[in-house]
Design a protein around this motif. Structure first.
Motif, short mmCIF file in Angstrom:
data_model
loop_
_atom_site.label_atom_id
_atom_site.label_comp_id
_atom_site.label_asym_id
_atom_site.label_seq_id
_atom_site.Cartn_x
_atom_site.Cartn_y
_atom_site.Cartn_z
N VAL A 240 0.86 -1.18 0.00
CA VAL A 240 0.00 0.00 0.00
C VAL A 240 0.90 1.23 0.00
O VAL A 240 1.80 1.35 0.84
CB VAL A 240 -0.93 0.03 1.22
N LYS A 241 0.65 2.14 -0.91
CA LYS A 241 1.44 3.37 -1.01
C LYS A 241 0.92 4.37 0.02
O LYS A 241 -0.26 4.70 0.03
CB LYS A 241 1.36 3.96 -2.42
N VAL A 242 1.82 4.85 0.88
CA VAL A 242 1.44 5.82 1.90
C VAL A 242 2.07 7.19 1.66
O VAL A 242 1.67 8.18 2.26
CB VAL A 242 1.81 5.32 3.31
N GLU A 243 3.07 7.22 0.82
CA GLU A 243 3.70 8.44 0.34
C GLU A 243 4.15 8.16 -1.09
O GLU A 243 4.23 6.99 -1.49
CB GLU A 243 4.91 8.83 1.21
N PRO A 244 4.44 9.19 -1.88
CA PRO A 244 4.83 8.94 -3.28
C PRO A 244 5.96 7.94 -3.44
O PRO A 244 6.02 7.20 -4.43
CB PRO A 244 5.22 10.33 -3.78
N THR A 245 6.89 7.89 -2.47
CA THR A 245 8.03 6.98 -2.60
C THR A 245 8.09 5.95 -1.48
O THR A 245 9.13 5.30 -1.29
CB THR A 245 9.34 7.78 -2.62
N VAL A 246 7.00 5.76 -0.73
CA VAL A 246 7.01 4.82 0.39
C VAL A 246 5.84 3.85 0.26
O VAL A 246 4.68 4.26 0.25
CB VAL A 246 6.95 5.55 1.75
N LYS B 186 9.43 -6.14 5.07
CA LYS B 186 9.41 -6.00 3.62
C LYS B 186 9.00 -4.61 3.16
O LYS B 186 8.93 -4.36 1.95
CB LYS B 186 8.45 -7.04 3.02
N SER B 187 8.70 -3.71 4.09
CA SER B 187 8.29 -2.36 3.70
C SER B 187 9.48 -1.56 3.20
O SER B 187 10.64 -1.88 3.47
CB SER B 187 7.63 -1.63 4.88
N ASP B 188 9.17 -0.47 2.46
CA ASP B 188 10.23 0.44 2.05
C ASP B 188 10.90 1.04 3.28
O ASP B 188 10.31 1.13 4.36
CB ASP B 188 9.66 1.56 1.17
N LYS B 189 12.12 1.47 3.08
CA LYS B 189 12.95 1.91 4.20
C LYS B 189 13.48 3.32 3.94
O LYS B 189 14.67 3.52 3.70
CB LYS B 189 14.08 0.91 4.42
N PRO B 190 12.58 4.32 4.04
CA PRO B 190 13.03 5.70 3.85
C PRO B 190 13.93 6.14 4.99
O PRO B 190 13.93 5.54 6.08
CB PRO B 190 11.72 6.49 3.83
N TRP B 191 14.65 7.23 4.76
CA TRP B 191 15.55 7.74 5.78
C TRP B 191 14.80 8.31 6.98
O TRP B 191 15.27 8.21 8.11
CB TRP B 191 16.46 8.81 5.17
N ASP B 192 13.62 8.89 6.74
CA ASP B 192 12.91 9.55 7.83
C ASP B 192 11.46 9.08 7.88
O ASP B 192 11.06 8.20 7.13
CB ASP B 192 12.98 11.08 7.68
N GLY B 193 10.69 9.67 8.80
CA GLY B 193 9.28 9.32 8.92
C GLY B 193 8.98 8.37 10.05
O GLY B 193 7.99 7.62 9.99
N TYR B 194 9.78 8.38 11.12
CA TYR B 194 9.62 7.40 12.20
C TYR B 194 9.00 8.00 13.46
O TYR B 194 9.11 7.42 14.55
CB TYR B 194 10.96 6.73 12.49
N SER B 195 8.35 9.13 13.32
CA SER B 195 7.60 9.71 14.44
C SER B 195 6.28 8.97 14.59
O SER B 195 5.76 8.36 13.65
CB SER B 195 7.33 11.20 14.20
#
Length: 269
Positions: free
Chosen positions: A5-11, A63-72
């Motif tokens: 499921v896409k939750v952000e354009p690149t995540v 298995k989810s994407d692993k962006p640098w930020d967004g862990y709040s």
């Protein structure tokens, strides 16, 4: 069945969806530092009892994407909202373990419990994972700092040490190895960043906004989320039920799996 499921354009967030034809839905949010596979011993049983079990991998984990930020907590709660809307979930049970319990608590406050009819908190890292002024019931911030340092210096050793802290009952070597590998599936920087949120974020203003029936399950030997957290949650959440697990630490979903599954099913009905 697994999909994204896409939750952000690149995540994109990975979703494991078992028995999707059922209308009795439980959405599980896992704890640190693992992924949805923590709930294997629920997914083995509950779909056979007529439930749709949905497990997600928090961004940065599994298995989810692993962006640098967004862990709040805010961002992670928003990820859940995207998943709920994308799947069209209504009248479902939202369940969270450890930091997953903190995230679903933030979801209930931030998104006004959108779609949720019942809430289940398993060894939840709420209302605060760490000690705060006037709140001496969590871990010391210095203990979390040590976990973060170890994550950057020698993450396999940190995970090995944490495995021993996680469970109360004796583990077989294969099971310990399996749990260890769940942690390695995450990105190291995501593991550290989420630990920062655990250390610094609190949910004192969130728990009073929970309006649905809530089940609180907690092991009396928990050394990660200390047992008094469950007592505080029970006092702060109206229409909540607290059940103690006398032979469990932080891994009560495995250590007393039969009791865990029975209490959850009795609660959902």
């Amino acid at each position: 069945m697994g999909y994204y499921v896409k939750v952000e354009p690149t995540v994109n967030i990975y979703v494991e969806d078992v028995n999707p034809i059922s209308e009795k839905v439980i959405l599980f949010v896992h704890g640190w530092p693992a992924n949805h596979k923590l709930f294997e011993y629920q997914f083995n049983i509950l779909p056979g009892q007529g439930y749709r079990c949905i497990g997600i991998d928090i961004r940065g984990f599994g298995k989810s994407d692993k962006p640098w930020d967004g862990y709040s907590y805010d961002r992670l709660a928003d990820d859940i909202r995207y998943i709920v809307e994308t799947l069209g979930l209504q009248n479902f049970t939202l369940a969270g373990h450890s930091v997953g319990g903190a995230i679903v608590t933030r979801y209930m406050a931030r998104h006004h419990g959108y779609g949720v009819s019942r809430l289940a908190l398993f060894a939840a890292a709420a209302p605060s994972f760490t000690e705060q002024p006037g709140f001496p019931y969590g871990l010391k911030k210095s203990e979390v700092d040590q976990l973060i340092r170890q994550t950057y210096q020698d993450r396999p050793q940190m995970l090995s040490n944490f495995t021993g802290m996680f469970f109360f009952q004796k583990l077989t070597k294969p099971f310990s190895d399996w749990f260890f590998q769940l942690g390695l599936e995450a990105a190291g920087y995501a593991t550290a960043s989420l630990a920062v949120s655990l250390r610094d974020e609190t949910l004192f203003n969130d728990i009073g906004k929970i309006q649905v029936p809530t089940l609180i399950l907690h092991g009396v030997h928990d050394r990660v989320c200390l047992p008094l957290l469950a007592t505080v949650l029970h006092q702060g959440i109206r229409n909540s039920k607290l059940v103690w697990f006398e032979n469990s630490g932080h891994g009560l979903f495995w250590e007393e799996k039969d009791k865990f599954n029975r209490e959850l099913l009795d609660f959902i009905g």
